[in-house]
Scaffold this active site. Sequence first.
Site, PDB file in Angstrom:
ATOM      1  N   THR A 110       3.093 -12.687   2.658  1.00 24.06           N
ATOM      2  CA  THR A 110       2.231 -13.292   1.644  1.00 24.06           C
ATOM      3  C   THR A 110       2.958 -14.513   1.076  1.00 24.06           C
ATOM      4  O   THR A 110       4.011 -14.908   1.584  1.00 24.06           O
ATOM      5  CB  THR A 110       1.825 -12.256   0.565  1.00 24.06           C
ATOM      6  OG1 THR A 110       0.793 -12.826  -0.245  1.00 24.06           O
ATOM      7  CG2 THR A 110       3.010 -11.818  -0.295  1.00 24.06           C
ATOM      8  N   ASP A 119       0.806  -1.226   0.000  1.00 21.45           N
ATOM      9  CA  ASP A 119       0.000   0.000   0.000  1.00 21.45           C
ATOM     10  C   ASP A 119       0.837   1.273   0.000  1.00 21.45           C
ATOM     11  O   ASP A 119       0.439   2.301   0.554  1.00 21.45           O
ATOM     12  CB  ASP A 119      -0.975   0.023   1.204  1.00 21.45           C
ATOM     13  CG  ASP A 119      -1.902  -1.170   1.194  1.00 21.45           C
ATOM     14  OD1 ASP A 119      -2.287  -1.611   0.101  1.00 21.45           O
ATOM     15  OD2 ASP A 119      -2.227  -1.673   2.291  1.00 21.45           O
ATOM     16  N   THR A 165      -7.636  -1.049   0.626  1.00 20.87           N
ATOM     17  CA  THR A 165      -8.361  -0.995  -0.645  1.00 20.87           C
ATOM     18  C   THR A 165      -9.085  -2.319  -0.893  1.00 20.87           C
ATOM     19  O   THR A 165     -10.129  -2.360  -1.540  1.00 20.87           O
ATOM     20  CB  THR A 165      -7.357  -0.748  -1.797  1.00 20.87           C
ATOM     21  OG1 THR A 165      -6.451   0.279  -1.395  1.00 20.87           O
ATOM     22  CG2 THR A 165      -8.020  -0.325  -3.073  1.00 20.87           C
ATOM     23  N   GLN A 195       1.937  -6.055  -3.176  1.00 26.02           N
ATOM     24  CA  GLN A 195       2.456  -6.164  -1.807  1.00 26.02           C
ATOM     25  C   GLN A 195       3.762  -5.350  -1.660  1.00 26.02           C
ATOM     26  O   GLN A 195       3.982  -4.431  -2.428  1.00 26.02           O
ATOM     27  CB  GLN A 195       2.685  -7.625  -1.399  1.00 26.02           C
ATOM     28  CG  GLN A 195       1.390  -8.438  -1.241  1.00 26.02           C
ATOM     29  CD  GLN A 195       0.827  -8.968  -2.545  1.00 26.02           C
ATOM     30  OE1 GLN A 195       1.521  -9.587  -3.326  1.00 26.02           O
ATOM     31  NE2 GLN A 195      -0.454  -8.733  -2.796  1.00 26.02           N
ATOM     32  N   THR A 252      -9.692  -4.949   1.702  1.00 28.78           N
ATOM     33  CA  THR A 252     -10.522  -5.477   2.796  1.00 28.78           C
ATOM     34  C   THR A 252     -11.175  -4.376   3.632  1.00 28.78           C
ATOM     35  O   THR A 252     -12.009  -4.677   4.487  1.00 28.78           O
ATOM     36  CB  THR A 252      -9.662  -6.348   3.748  1.00 28.78           C
ATOM     37  OG1 THR A 252      -8.584  -5.553   4.226  1.00 28.78           O
ATOM     38  CG2 THR A 252      -9.119  -7.574   3.039  1.00 28.78           C
ATOM     39  N   GLY A 273       1.558   2.990  -2.623  1.00 30.75           N
ATOM     40  CA  GLY A 273       1.176   3.857  -3.735  1.00 30.75           C
ATOM     41  C   GLY A 273       1.746   3.343  -5.052  1.00 30.75           C
ATOM     42  O   GLY A 273       1.974   4.111  -5.990  1.00 30.75           O
ATOM     43  N   LYS A 274       1.945   2.017  -5.129  1.00 31.13           N
ATOM     44  CA  LYS A 274       2.500   1.416  -6.358  1.00 31.13           C
ATOM     45  C   LYS A 274       1.582   1.652  -7.549  1.00 31.13           C
ATOM     46  O   LYS A 274       2.050   1.919  -8.655  1.00 31.13           O
ATOM     47  CB  LYS A 274       2.704  -0.107  -6.174  1.00 31.13           C
ATOM     48  CG  LYS A 274       3.683  -0.458  -5.076  1.00 31.13           C
ATOM     49  CD  LYS A 274       3.729  -1.952  -4.843  1.00 31.13           C
ATOM     50  CE  LYS A 274       2.435  -2.525  -4.297  1.00 31.13           C
ATOM     51  NZ  LYS A 274       2.097  -2.109  -2.935  1.00 31.13           N
ATOM     52  N   GLY A 284      -4.505  -4.300  -3.798  1.00 28.24           N
ATOM     53  CA  GLY A 284      -5.497  -3.260  -4.078  1.00 28.24           C
ATOM     54  C   GLY A 284      -4.732  -2.021  -4.459  1.00 28.24           C
ATOM     55  O   GLY A 284      -4.063  -1.422  -3.631  1.00 28.24           O
ATOM     56  N   HIS A 285      -4.751  -1.677  -5.739  1.00 29.57           N
ATOM     57  CA  HIS A 285      -3.960  -0.555  -6.240  1.00 29.57           C
ATOM     58  C   HIS A 285      -4.895   0.566  -6.687  1.00 29.57           C
ATOM     59  O   HIS A 285      -5.749   0.355  -7.536  1.00 29.57           O
ATOM     60  CB  HIS A 285      -3.067  -1.013  -7.396  1.00 29.57           C
ATOM     61  CG  HIS A 285      -2.023  -2.001  -6.974  1.00 29.57           C
ATOM     62  ND1 HIS A 285      -1.051  -2.472  -7.801  1.00 29.57           N
ATOM     63  CD2 HIS A 285      -1.786  -2.595  -5.770  1.00 29.57           C
ATOM     64  CE1 HIS A 285      -0.270  -3.315  -7.140  1.00 29.57           C
ATOM     65  NE2 HIS A 285      -0.713  -3.418  -5.911  1.00 29.57           N
TER      66      HIS A 285
HETATM   67  P1  GDP Z   1      -0.697   0.294  -3.548  1.00 31.00           P
HETATM   68  O1  GDP Z   1      -1.317  -0.964  -3.061  1.00 31.00           O
HETATM   69  O2  GDP Z   1       0.765   0.353  -3.284  1.00 31.00           O
HETATM   70  O3  GDP Z   1      -1.032   0.602  -4.991  1.00 31.00           O
HETATM   71  O4  GDP Z   1      -1.342   1.468  -2.664  1.00 31.00           O
HETATM   72  P2  GDP Z   1      -2.910   1.645  -2.309  1.00 31.00           P
HETATM   73  O5  GDP Z   1      -3.606   2.179  -3.496  1.00 31.00           O
HETATM   74  O6  GDP Z   1      -3.447   0.431  -1.663  1.00 31.00           O
HETATM   75  O7  GDP Z   1      -2.796   2.717  -1.151  1.00 31.00           O
HETATM   76  C1  GDP Z   1      -2.242   3.980  -1.365  1.00 31.00           C
HETATM   77  C2  GDP Z   1      -3.299   5.034  -1.000  1.00 31.00           C
HETATM   78  O8  GDP Z   1      -2.696   6.297  -0.934  1.00 31.00           O
HETATM   79  C3  GDP Z   1      -4.391   5.158  -2.049  1.00 31.00           C
HETATM   80  O9  GDP Z   1      -5.590   5.499  -1.410  1.00 31.00           O
HETATM   81  C4  GDP Z   1      -3.901   6.309  -2.922  1.00 31.00           C
HETATM   82  O10 GDP Z   1      -4.965   7.001  -3.577  1.00 31.00           O
HETATM   83  C5  GDP Z   1      -3.267   7.182  -1.891  1.00 31.00           C
HETATM   84  N1  GDP Z   1      -2.150   8.002  -2.331  1.00 31.00           N
HETATM   85  C6  GDP Z   1      -1.125   7.683  -3.187  1.00 31.00           C
HETATM   86  N2  GDP Z   1      -0.217   8.665  -3.244  1.00 31.00           N
HETATM   87  C7  GDP Z   1      -0.670   9.643  -2.406  1.00 31.00           C
HETATM   88  C8  GDP Z   1      -0.144  10.911  -1.996  1.00 31.00           C
HETATM   89  O11 GDP Z   1       0.916  11.347  -2.391  1.00 31.00           O
HETATM   90  N3  GDP Z   1      -0.896  11.613  -1.085  1.00 31.00           N
HETATM   91  C9  GDP Z   1      -2.074  11.150  -0.582  1.00 31.00           C
HETATM   92  N4  GDP Z   1      -2.732  11.916   0.289  1.00 31.00           N
HETATM   93  N5  GDP Z   1      -2.591   9.968  -0.956  1.00 31.00           N
HETATM   94  C10 GDP Z   1      -1.893   9.221  -1.833  1.00 31.00           C
HETATM   95  P1  IMO Z   2      -0.903  -4.193  -2.240  1.00 32.59           P
HETATM   96  O1  IMO Z   2      -0.468  -4.723  -3.578  1.00 32.59           O
HETATM   97  C1  IMO Z   2      -0.934  -4.646   2.061  1.00 32.59           C
HETATM   98  C2  IMO Z   2      -0.977  -8.728   3.641  1.00 32.59           C
HETATM   99  C3  IMO Z   2      -2.214  -9.197   4.378  1.00 32.59           C
HETATM  100  C4  IMO Z   2      -1.587 -10.158   5.362  1.00 32.59           C
HETATM  101  C5  IMO Z   2      -0.476 -10.811   4.538  1.00 32.59           C
HETATM  102  C6  IMO Z   2      -0.864 -12.157   3.921  1.00 32.59           C
HETATM  103  O2  IMO Z   2      -2.193  -3.466  -2.274  1.00 32.59           O
HETATM  104  O3  IMO Z   2       0.200  -3.429  -1.600  1.00 32.59           O
HETATM  105  P2  IMO Z   2      -2.421 -12.821   1.871  1.00 32.59           P
HETATM  106  O4  IMO Z   2      -3.888 -12.570   1.622  1.00 32.59           O
HETATM  107  O5  IMO Z   2      -1.527 -12.276   0.807  1.00 32.59           O
HETATM  108  O6  IMO Z   2      -2.127 -14.261   2.168  1.00 32.59           O
HETATM  109  O7  IMO Z   2      -2.099 -12.024   3.246  1.00 32.59           O
HETATM  110  O8  IMO Z   2      -0.156  -9.884   3.507  1.00 32.59           O
HETATM  111  N1  IMO Z   2      -1.213  -8.206   2.264  1.00 32.59           N
HETATM  112  C7  IMO Z   2      -1.153  -6.911   1.952  1.00 32.59           C
HETATM  113  N2  IMO Z   2      -0.966  -5.823   2.718  1.00 32.59           N
HETATM  114  N3  IMO Z   2      -1.057  -4.506   0.732  1.00 32.59           N
HETATM  115  C8  IMO Z   2      -1.212  -5.599  -0.057  1.00 32.59           C
HETATM  116  O9  IMO Z   2      -1.203  -5.519  -1.398  1.00 32.59           O
HETATM  117  C9  IMO Z   2      -1.314  -6.867   0.545  1.00 32.59           C
HETATM  118  N4  IMO Z   2      -1.497  -8.118   0.077  1.00 32.59           N
HETATM  119  C10 IMO Z   2      -1.414  -8.939   1.142  1.00 32.59           C
HETATM  120  O10 IMO Z   2      -2.863  -8.129   5.004  1.00 32.59           O
HETATM  121  O11 IMO Z   2      -0.969  -9.437   6.386  1.00 32.59           O
HETATM  122 MG    MG Z   3      -2.858  -1.587  -1.814  1.00 36.43          MG
END
Ligand code: GDP
Ligand code: IMO
Ligand code: MG
Length: 422
Positions: A232, A13, A292, A217, A294, A15-16, A40-41
Amino acid sequence: MKRIVVVGTQWGDEGKGKITDYLAQKADVVVRYQGGNNAGHTVIFNGEKHSLHLLPSGILNPQNVNIMANGMVINPSALFDELTHLKNYQLFISDRAHVTLPFHLRIDQLQETKKGERKIGTTHKGIGPTYTDKAARLGLRVAEFINPERFKAYLNRVVPEKNIEFEAFGLPLIDQDELFVAYQTYAKFMKPLVTDTSILLNQFIDQGKLILFEGAQGVLLCLDHGTYPYVTSSSPTAASVPLNCGIAPWLVEGAIGVTKAYTTRVGEGPFPSEMNDELGQEIRIKGNEFGTTTGRPRRIGWLDTVILRHTKRVSGISYLAVTLLDVLDDIAEINIVTKYLLDDKEIDYIPADVETFKQCKPIYMTVPGWHEDITNVKSFGELPKAAQAYLHEIERLVGVKIAIFSVGPDRKQTIDVINLYQ
Ligand code: GDP
Ligand code: IMO
Ligand code: MG
């Protein structure tokens, strides 16, 4: 660099999705190389928010070819749901990727229940059980799934065994015929998209295309280099790209390590810089730190550079992309973990044994905050001096330059410091 890996440097999470989408504007191909819909991206542009779970973050750009590579685990029903409302996309699915079926989700839940207090806090998406079947050579690959005869043979072979386990726990049994019929819809839907993506990708490389490999992840969730067993079941490192895509290792030219300006974690496991206080709660609200996939509240902590140096070593990071910098706008003093204290000794590594890691106490340095809204900043020079100093401190402590920083969730709130494609 023409072939760049987007790696999560922390526990996911970071911000990939946002950084991949940003870089994809100038790229040709975007490849997801591991994980499944545990990811969840989030991608935000033109006032619209898109949550992607299985699909590469280039799927919203008609000019990008998107690839789901052999290292992924794919839930056909989830893929169908994600794709049905999209148009004008280019997508190819590896014939060697593994398939997640509904019973994998049930096994995931069952295993977590059985673990009790030692549960991992998985996403319950069946990721672990699908990769377990792959390693046990009991898995279902996409090539088999889209062939009705082969799919039926797989179910005949595997379902009776799974049902023995379900029966033992008093759980409803898998209805093999119902599953077969229901999943034919998805198999037919997927079939035209399925190919040998290693061949395709190597052709794109020969043609000199710009390719992004989008990790899911983060490295601390890596099965080998993460905080085992709280990880994971795949490897998000840059090192896993060649294996999980079918290309030569030396064809990967570099990795951009996506790093939050602080740290978050979902699920269980040690987290030395965790903040269980009001400030942590403020950051959670300001950063909208709720999963994103759960919806779970994310755990919050200060930036930890022991983790970032670990990631740099085990994965390789050419540059950093620092995200969510704006979330720290109102904080008077910012802490950064520089080392850990273990048995009164300073250490600069993550102990392999999770129980030892739990005993590590963070050693902090403190830098001043900036008390300014930075969400409209367009260049490094426009940042308040204290924010510039914070970024420089990260570069110094990690020993890697920052190529991108981000001051808000929108695509436009992304600032280049170094052009990665040069
Ligand atoms: P990922 O799994 O690495 O793609 O990241 P997620 O999308 O799960 O979580 C990143 C969260 O941060 C999302 O809600 C994005 O919209 C938000 N986000 C990303 N970059 C920024 C930033 O620079 N500032 C803020 N406020 N939110 C951001
Ligand atoms: P993105 O790509 C954050 C965590 C779960 C748990 C562990 C194992 O959005 O960054 P799993 O369902 O993979 O067997 O769970 O890994 N986890 C994540 N945490 N971002 C993710 O993906 C994750 N994918 C799995 O919360 O701790
Ligand atoms: Mg994510």
